[in-house]
Each structure stands twice: as C-alpha cells, then as structure tokens.
Motif scaffolding. Structure first.
Motif, mmCIF file in Angstrom:
data_model
loop_
_atom_site.group_PDB
_atom_site.id
_atom_site.type_symbol
_atom_site.label_atom_id
_atom_site.label_comp_id
_atom_site.label_asym_id
_atom_site.label_seq_id
_atom_site.Cartn_x
_atom_site.Cartn_y
_atom_site.Cartn_z
ATOM 1 N N UNK A 1 0.860 -1.179 0.000
ATOM 2 C CA UNK A 1 0.000 0.000 0.000
ATOM 3 C C UNK A 1 0.899 1.232 0.000
ATOM 4 N N UNK A 2 0.640 2.144 -0.936
ATOM 5 C CA UNK A 2 1.408 3.386 -1.033
ATOM 6 C C UNK A 2 0.501 4.557 -0.687
ATOM 7 N N UNK A 3 0.941 5.353 0.298
ATOM 8 C CA UNK A 3 0.180 6.516 0.747
ATOM 9 C C UNK A 3 0.940 7.779 0.370
ATOM 10 N N UNK A 4 0.329 8.607 -0.454
ATOM 11 C CA UNK A 4 0.902 9.893 -0.830
ATOM 12 C C UNK A 4 0.497 10.902 0.244
ATOM 13 N N UNK A 5 1.463 11.618 0.808
ATOM 14 C CA UNK A 5 1.214 12.605 1.856
ATOM 15 C C UNK A 5 1.689 13.963 1.353
ATOM 16 N N UNK A 6 0.828 14.992 1.478
ATOM 17 C CA UNK A 6 1.217 16.328 1.029
ATOM 18 C C UNK A 6 0.472 17.395 1.813
ATOM 19 N N UNK A 7 1.097 18.551 1.961
ATOM 20 C CA UNK A 7 0.422 19.730 2.484
ATOM 21 C C UNK A 7 0.134 20.644 1.303
ATOM 22 N N UNK A 8 -1.133 21.012 1.180
ATOM 23 C CA UNK A 8 -1.573 21.885 0.100
ATOM 24 C C UNK A 8 -2.063 23.201 0.680
ATOM 25 N N UNK A 9 -2.026 24.242 -0.140
ATOM 26 C CA UNK A 9 -2.632 25.515 0.244
ATOM 27 C C UNK A 9 -4.142 25.387 0.062
ATOM 28 N N UNK A 10 -4.895 26.326 0.599
ATOM 29 C CA UNK A 10 -6.356 26.277 0.501
ATOM 30 C C UNK A 10 -6.842 26.342 -0.942
ATOM 31 N N UNK A 11 -6.030 26.873 -1.863
ATOM 32 C CA UNK A 11 -6.426 26.903 -3.270
ATOM 33 C C UNK A 11 -5.810 25.771 -4.077
ATOM 34 N N UNK A 12 -5.294 24.738 -3.404
ATOM 35 C CA UNK A 12 -4.912 23.501 -4.078
ATOM 36 C C UNK A 12 -3.479 23.370 -4.539
ATOM 37 N N UNK A 13 -2.659 24.392 -4.363
ATOM 38 C CA UNK A 13 -1.250 24.274 -4.727
ATOM 39 C C UNK A 13 -0.485 23.575 -3.603
ATOM 40 N N UNK A 14 0.661 23.015 -3.947
ATOM 41 C CA UNK A 14 1.546 22.543 -2.883
ATOM 42 C C UNK A 14 1.908 23.750 -2.041
ATOM 43 N N UNK A 15 1.768 23.614 -0.730
ATOM 44 C CA UNK A 15 2.118 24.715 0.164
ATOM 45 C C UNK A 15 3.627 24.915 0.108
ATOM 46 N N UNK A 16 4.042 26.099 -0.282
ATOM 47 C CA UNK A 16 5.461 26.418 -0.375
ATOM 48 C C UNK A 16 5.922 26.998 0.953
ATOM 49 N N UNK A 17 7.062 26.559 1.410
ATOM 50 C CA UNK A 17 7.573 27.109 2.666
ATOM 51 C C UNK A 17 8.774 27.994 2.375
ATOM 52 N N UNK A 18 8.953 28.946 3.261
ATOM 53 C CA UNK A 18 10.069 29.885 3.173
ATOM 54 C C UNK A 18 10.287 30.420 4.578
ATOM 55 N N UNK A 19 11.348 31.196 4.793
ATOM 56 C CA UNK A 19 11.523 31.791 6.121
ATOM 57 C C UNK A 19 10.331 32.662 6.532
ATOM 58 N N UNK A 20 9.679 33.305 5.559
ATOM 59 C CA UNK A 20 8.516 34.136 5.866
ATOM 60 C C UNK A 20 7.255 33.300 6.043
ATOM 61 N N UNK A 21 7.243 32.112 5.488
ATOM 62 C CA UNK A 21 6.077 31.220 5.546
ATOM 63 C C UNK A 21 6.552 29.804 5.873
ATOM 64 N N UNK A 22 6.971 29.576 7.123
ATOM 65 C CA UNK A 22 7.484 28.254 7.477
ATOM 66 C C UNK A 22 6.373 27.208 7.471
ATOM 67 N N UNK A 23 6.732 25.930 7.326
ATOM 68 C CA UNK A 23 5.710 24.877 7.375
ATOM 69 C C UNK A 23 4.977 24.921 8.720
ATOM 70 N N UNK A 24 3.716 24.574 8.687
ATOM 71 C CA UNK A 24 2.915 24.534 9.907
ATOM 72 C C UNK A 24 3.361 23.344 10.757
ATOM 73 N N UNK A 25 3.608 23.590 12.020
ATOM 74 C CA UNK A 25 4.083 22.554 12.943
ATOM 75 C C UNK A 25 3.130 21.364 12.988
ATOM 76 N N UNK A 26 1.832 21.625 12.942
ATOM 77 C CA UNK A 26 0.838 20.552 13.000
ATOM 78 C C UNK A 26 0.983 19.598 11.820
ATOM 79 N N UNK A 27 1.285 20.143 10.650
ATOM 80 C CA UNK A 27 1.475 19.297 9.464
ATOM 81 C C UNK A 27 2.744 18.476 9.596
ATOM 82 N N UNK A 28 3.818 19.071 10.107
ATOM 83 C CA UNK A 28 5.070 18.334 10.292
ATOM 84 C C UNK A 28 4.895 17.200 11.298
ATOM 85 N N UNK A 29 4.179 17.455 12.374
ATOM 86 C CA UNK A 29 3.914 16.423 13.382
ATOM 87 C C UNK A 29 3.089 15.298 12.756
#
Length: 169
Positions: free
Chosen positions: A2-30
């Motif tokens: 079984x293969x599970x694809x895991x991703x964080x997306x923005x509310x408009x469906x893009x891959x959520x991009x992280x940067x120093x100004x927009x770090x990944x959400x801790x809840x998603x990393x956990x």
C-alpha cells in the motif's frame, strides 16, 4: 504494498510552499512524522530531502528506512538511493514493509500518480492562498478524472484540515 501519498496543500490547491517568511505549519510536520513512524519508512525526492536536512529536519526520522529517488546516484549517508518509483517500492517490499509513505516533491508525487502506484492520499490543507505554486497532475496530456473515496476528515489545529482518501483503481 500500500502506497500513501502525503502532502500539504494551500487552501487553493497548490503545494504549500515554505520559506523563512512562511514556514511549514508545525501541526502538518507532526502529522507527517506520525505517519512516517507508523509506516517505518518514507520515499522522498532528493531536492525535498536535502531541503529537509538544510532546515534542521531529519532527527525525528532516526531509525526509519528512507528511500530517496534521484537521477543523481551520489550517496547520502543513512538513506537508500534509487532511480524510479518502482525501484523504491521494490526496496521497501524486500525489507518486509507492507506500507510505503510517499513524501515530496511534486514531480515525485506526479510520477507515482501517473504510474497508478498510489493507493491512498493524505492532504493537509494549510490556511493560506498562494498565487503561484505546483500541483498534482495525473496525466499531463489528457483530461483524466480519478475517483477517490473519503476515509477521514479531521482538524489538526491552527486551521489545518486533514483529508484522507482511498484512490479508486
């Protein structure tokens, strides 16, 4: 397997991009770490994995089998390097795993989807709108619709919604 694809997306469906100004959400990393520890492994592209390491990640994955898919065969200590999705799944199957967690990035996700190698999808939807970004593509040449069955919805906190789907084959 079984293969599970895991991703964080923005509310408009893009891959959520992280940067120093927009770090990944801790809840998603956990959430990712939880799923990786349950599977005992994860598959990731080289650029995404090097980005994880550059941002201080990796300690929480000690003891997991990490498979990096790369066209570059340059070794990375502690991980297995392969050149294709099928080879990554073969390595994990040979090690006795029944589930593989597919991390990022977009090209890697799209190659697994195009190869019909994804059984389940987990999207964590971050509460941001992004004007530019990458997205999932099943087929780049034709309009393709692949039905999915919703298995679970929950809030991870901080505005993040966790969606878990089964891919209909």
């Amino acid at each position: 397997m079984k293969t599970i694809l895991w991703a964080t997306l923005s509310a408009n469906g893009n891959y959520a991009q992280s940067s120093p100004e927009n770090p990944p959400k801790q809840e998603a990393l956990v959430n990712f770490a939880k799923h990786a520890n349950i599977a005992g492994n994860f598959i990731v592209g080289r650029k995404t994995f090097e980005g994880m390491l550059a941002n201080g990640g990796g300690k929480e994955f000690a003891g997991l089998d990490i498979v990096v898919i790369s066209r570059n065969n340059k070794a990375i200590p502690g991980v297995t390097i392969v050149s294709s999705p099928q080879e990554a799944l073969h390595v994990l199957t040979e090690k006795g795993y029944h589930t593989a967690l597919l991390s990022g990035g977009a090209d890697l996700h799209n190659s697994f989807l195009a190869g019909n190698l994804v059984d389940e999808i987990i999207f964590n939807i971050a509460p941001v709108l992004e004007g530019k970004g990458l997205n999932l593509v099943i087929n780049k040449t034709d309009y393709t619709c692949k039905p999915v069955e919703l298995l679970n919805v929950k809030s991870l906190g901080n505005g993040i919604v966790h969606l878990h789907y089964r891919v209909q084959k």
